[in-house]
Design an enzyme around this catalytic site. Structure first.
Site, PDB file in Angstrom:
ATOM      1  N   ASN A  23       0.803  -1.224   0.000  1.00 30.23           N
ATOM      2  CA  ASN A  23       0.000   0.000   0.000  1.00 30.23           C
ATOM      3  C   ASN A  23       0.836   1.275   0.000  1.00 30.23           C
ATOM      4  OD1 ASN A  23      -2.199  -1.610  -0.118  1.00 30.23           O
ATOM      5  ND2 ASN A  23      -2.907  -1.232   1.980  1.00 30.23           N
ATOM      6  N   ASP A 305      -7.603  -4.671   7.042  1.00 27.04           N
ATOM      7  CA  ASP A 305      -6.831  -5.634   6.249  1.00 27.04           C
ATOM      8  C   ASP A 305      -6.315  -6.811   7.080  1.00 27.04           C
ATOM      9  OD1 ASP A 305      -7.267  -4.152   4.022  1.00 27.04           O
ATOM     10  OD2 ASP A 305      -5.249  -3.316   3.874  1.00 27.04           O
TER      11      ASP A 305
HETATM   12  C1  UD1 Z   1      -6.715   1.445   1.350  1.00 28.33           C
HETATM   13  C2  UD1 Z   1      -5.864   0.211   1.233  1.00 28.33           C
HETATM   14  C3  UD1 Z   1      -6.669  -1.011   1.626  1.00 28.33           C
HETATM   15  C4  UD1 Z   1      -7.282  -0.828   3.014  1.00 28.33           C
HETATM   16  C5  UD1 Z   1      -8.030   0.493   3.125  1.00 28.33           C
HETATM   17  C6  UD1 Z   1      -8.504   0.815   4.528  1.00 28.33           C
HETATM   18  C7  UD1 Z   1      -4.335   0.772  -0.584  1.00 28.33           C
HETATM   19  C8  UD1 Z   1      -3.877   0.467  -1.957  1.00 28.33           C
HETATM   20  N1  UD1 Z   1      -5.408   0.069  -0.150  1.00 28.33           N
HETATM   21  O1  UD1 Z   1      -7.803   1.274   0.444  1.00 28.33           O
HETATM   22  O2  UD1 Z   1      -5.794  -2.143   1.619  1.00 28.33           O
HETATM   23  O3  UD1 Z   1      -8.192  -1.870   3.262  1.00 28.33           O
HETATM   24  O4  UD1 Z   1      -7.179   1.577   2.701  1.00 28.33           O
HETATM   25  O5  UD1 Z   1      -7.449   0.827   5.408  1.00 28.33           O
HETATM   26  O6  UD1 Z   1      -3.738   1.566   0.128  1.00 28.33           O
HETATM   27  N2  UD1 Z   1     -14.754   5.651   0.904  1.00 28.33           N
HETATM   28  C9  UD1 Z   1     -15.786   6.415   0.448  1.00 28.33           C
HETATM   29  N3  UD1 Z   1     -15.546   7.270  -0.587  1.00 28.33           N
HETATM   30  C10 UD1 Z   1     -14.315   7.407  -1.154  1.00 28.33           C
HETATM   31  C11 UD1 Z   1     -13.260   6.633  -0.652  1.00 28.33           C
HETATM   32  C12 UD1 Z   1     -13.513   5.749   0.380  1.00 28.33           C
HETATM   33  O7  UD1 Z   1     -16.911   6.323   0.931  1.00 28.33           O
HETATM   34  O8  UD1 Z   1     -14.156   8.219  -2.082  1.00 28.33           O
HETATM   35  C13 UD1 Z   1     -15.004   4.707   2.016  1.00 28.33           C
HETATM   36  C14 UD1 Z   1     -14.824   3.241   1.585  1.00 28.33           C
HETATM   37  O9  UD1 Z   1     -15.961   2.714   1.009  1.00 28.33           O
HETATM   38  C15 UD1 Z   1     -14.483   2.575   2.894  1.00 28.33           C
HETATM   39  C16 UD1 Z   1     -13.678   3.642   3.634  1.00 28.33           C
HETATM   40  O10 UD1 Z   1     -14.002   4.878   3.000  1.00 28.33           O
HETATM   41  O11 UD1 Z   1     -15.629   2.304   3.635  1.00 28.33           O
HETATM   42  C17 UD1 Z   1     -12.179   3.417   3.632  1.00 28.33           C
HETATM   43  O12 UD1 Z   1     -11.710   3.413   2.334  1.00 28.33           O
HETATM   44  P1  UD1 Z   1     -10.262   3.952   1.966  1.00 28.33           P
HETATM   45  O13 UD1 Z   1      -9.535   4.382   3.193  1.00 28.33           O
HETATM   46  O14 UD1 Z   1     -10.417   4.935   0.865  1.00 28.33           O
HETATM   47  O15 UD1 Z   1      -9.592   2.646   1.394  1.00 28.33           O
HETATM   48  P2  UD1 Z   1      -8.735   2.503   0.066  1.00 28.33           P
HETATM   49  O16 UD1 Z   1      -7.877   3.705  -0.131  1.00 28.33           O
HETATM   50  O17 UD1 Z   1      -9.587   2.026  -1.034  1.00 28.33           O
END
Ligand code: UD1
Length: 418
Positions: A23, A305
């Site tokens: 990540n 994770d």
């Molecule tokens: C990153 C990690 C992933 C980890 C996650 C949470 C990487 C490549 N992946 O994923 O392994 O599981 O952080 O620690 O770094 N959300 C929204 N809108 C958005 C973005 C996110 O509602 O625009 C929500 C998602 O649905 C989720 C939460 O926010 O419920 C966390 O997501 P996020 O922190 O963005 O995870 P990722 O960046 O996708």
């Protein structure tokens, strides 16, 4: 398709070295297009998600040289602002490319991203952050078209501390005109690593690791030679495996404070843990006491994770554990497979009730996502008899040399092509 055949029951002993964090490496690779100079990243893990990111960079016109675990990215001839749809589907982190491609070309085109099927995973926070920086975004026919003449710094409040949105906004703001402030930013160690990487390129980013990140736009960024932090989720996976099976292992390459929430639970479970610099030593007799409640949270809370792997641990701990998954709504696919091995698990919405049983038994199970796959491997290592963990395509996205490292610790696991 590949599968693991695992003979359960062995305790785990030895030292295991961590790969650079998936990540971190993914956003750093996205950031490599921010300069015309060469970017060298060390300790690259041989995992499918990283390979897909390299393919995206190649399609943009970047040249990539690989030597052992180092990659040198030269994006001086990059021409394309379009991230190919077939790769976007396979890799959710392709969305990080939006920020850096926009900085580079003033335009970006992306189809809706894929990745693990663990919930809705919207990208609204990414897009609203980019809009605040002056980007015009049109969403049409499954594509996101972004355009901007000049990225302009802004004060951005995130509704939720999303890791990806925080990273994407940083990547779009490093060369924007003026100051950008991200409030309610994600605090994950990988964000600090991105900040350190960008600052080594000449960026002015501060505050990562705290809730407010300030980015002062600079005119240009230079090349960099960088070793990312070790993978705390990988380390957590091996520690949970040893805690569940019993034995004594040492992980190298991850600092304890980066997985403090897990270590706290493992100590409550009855494991003996010592830490020094980037080493964590765990001793377990394999008969753990359950803790009543584990809730996933953004960092520094318990990482989503590691939820599935920890669920596998709870399956044979003495007593009942309640797990609440607050980040992703469909992250319990592994539970049905655990039941095939004799686990006592009930799922209701975002909550899992796991009543520890004395023994799991070997079974044929299917890995439905990356961390769920790792959980099934852990359960199979603990189970009596032989198990098959079928479809390693998800596990291969995130664990380099998984069976090799497990074997070195004494696990009886082999990979077989189906
Ligand atoms: C990153 C990690 C992933 C980890 C996650 C949470 C990487 C490549 N992946 O994923 O392994 O599981 O952080 O620690 O770094 N959300 C929204 N809108 C958005 C973005 C996110 O509602 O625009 C929500 C998602 O649905 C989720 C939460 O926010 O419920 C966390 O997501 P996020 O922190 O963005 O995870 P990722 O960046 O996708």
């Amino acid at each position: 398709m590949d599968k693991y055949i695992i003979d359960g029951g062995a305790k785990l002993y030895g030292i295991v070295e961590m790969q650079s964090a998936k990540n971190t490496v993914l956003p750093l690779l996205a950031a490599s297009v921010l300069t015309d100079e060469q970017v060298k990243i060390r300790g690259i893990p041989t995992i499918v998600d990283v390979e897909n990111m390299f393919r995206i960079l190649s399609e943009l016109g970047c040249q990539i040289k690989r030597r052992k675990d180092c990659a040198i990215i030269d994006s001086s001839n990059a021409v394309s602002h379009e991230i190919p749809p077939r790769l976007t589907r396979e890799l959710r982190s392709s969305v990080f490319m939006l920020g850096s491609v926009l900085t580079r070309f003033g335009r970006a085109r992306l189809s809706y991203p894929g990745g693990c099927d663990i919930g809705l995973r919207p990208i609204d926070l990414h897009l609203s952050g980019l809009r605040r920086l002056g980007v015009e975004i049109i969403e049409e026919g499954g594509y996101i078209e972004c355009k901007v003449n000049h990225l302009i710094g802004a004060d951005i409040m995130l509704d939720f501390p999303s890791v990806g949105a925080t990273e994407n906004i940083i990547l779009a703001a490093v060369k924007a005109q003026g100051l950008t402030v991200i409030r309610n930013a994600a605090k994950e160690p990988e964000i600090i690593d991105l900040q350190n990487f960008l600052n080594a390129m000449g960026a002015k980013v501060r505050g990562a690791g705290g809730g407010t990140i300030v980015i002062e736009g600079v005119k240009r960024l230079r090349g960099v030679d960088y070793l990312p932090i070790g993978d705390r989720i990988e380390a957590g996976t091996y520690l949970i495996a040893a805690a569940t099976c019993g034995g004594e292992i040492e992980t190298k390459g991850v600092r304890a404070e980066n997985i403090a929430a897990l270590l706290h639970k493992l100590r409550e479970n009855g494991c003996k843990i010592h830490t020094k610099n980037d080493r964590i030593i765990l001793k377990s007799d394999g008969r753990l006491q359950s803790v009543p409640l584990v809730e996933t949270m953004p960092f520094p809370g318990f990482p989503t994770d590691l939820q599935a792997q920890y669920g596998a641990l709870c399956a044979t701990a003495k007593g009942t554990t309640l797990i609440v998954e607050n980040l992703f709504e469909t992250r319990y696919k592994y539970a049905a497979e655990l039941k095939r091995m004799g686990a006592d698990v009930t799922i209701r919405d975002r909550t899992a009730v796991i009543r520890g049983v004395e023994k799991l038994h070997g079974a044929k199970v299917v890995a439905g996502d990356l961390r769920g796959g790792a959980a099934l491997v852990i359960a199979a290592l603990r189970a009596e008899g032989q198990s098959e963990v079928i479809d390693l395509s998800h596990v291969d996205r995130g664990y380099a040399d998984f069976e090799y490292k497990l074997k070195k610790l004494g696990a009886k696991v082999r990979r077989v092509r189906i």
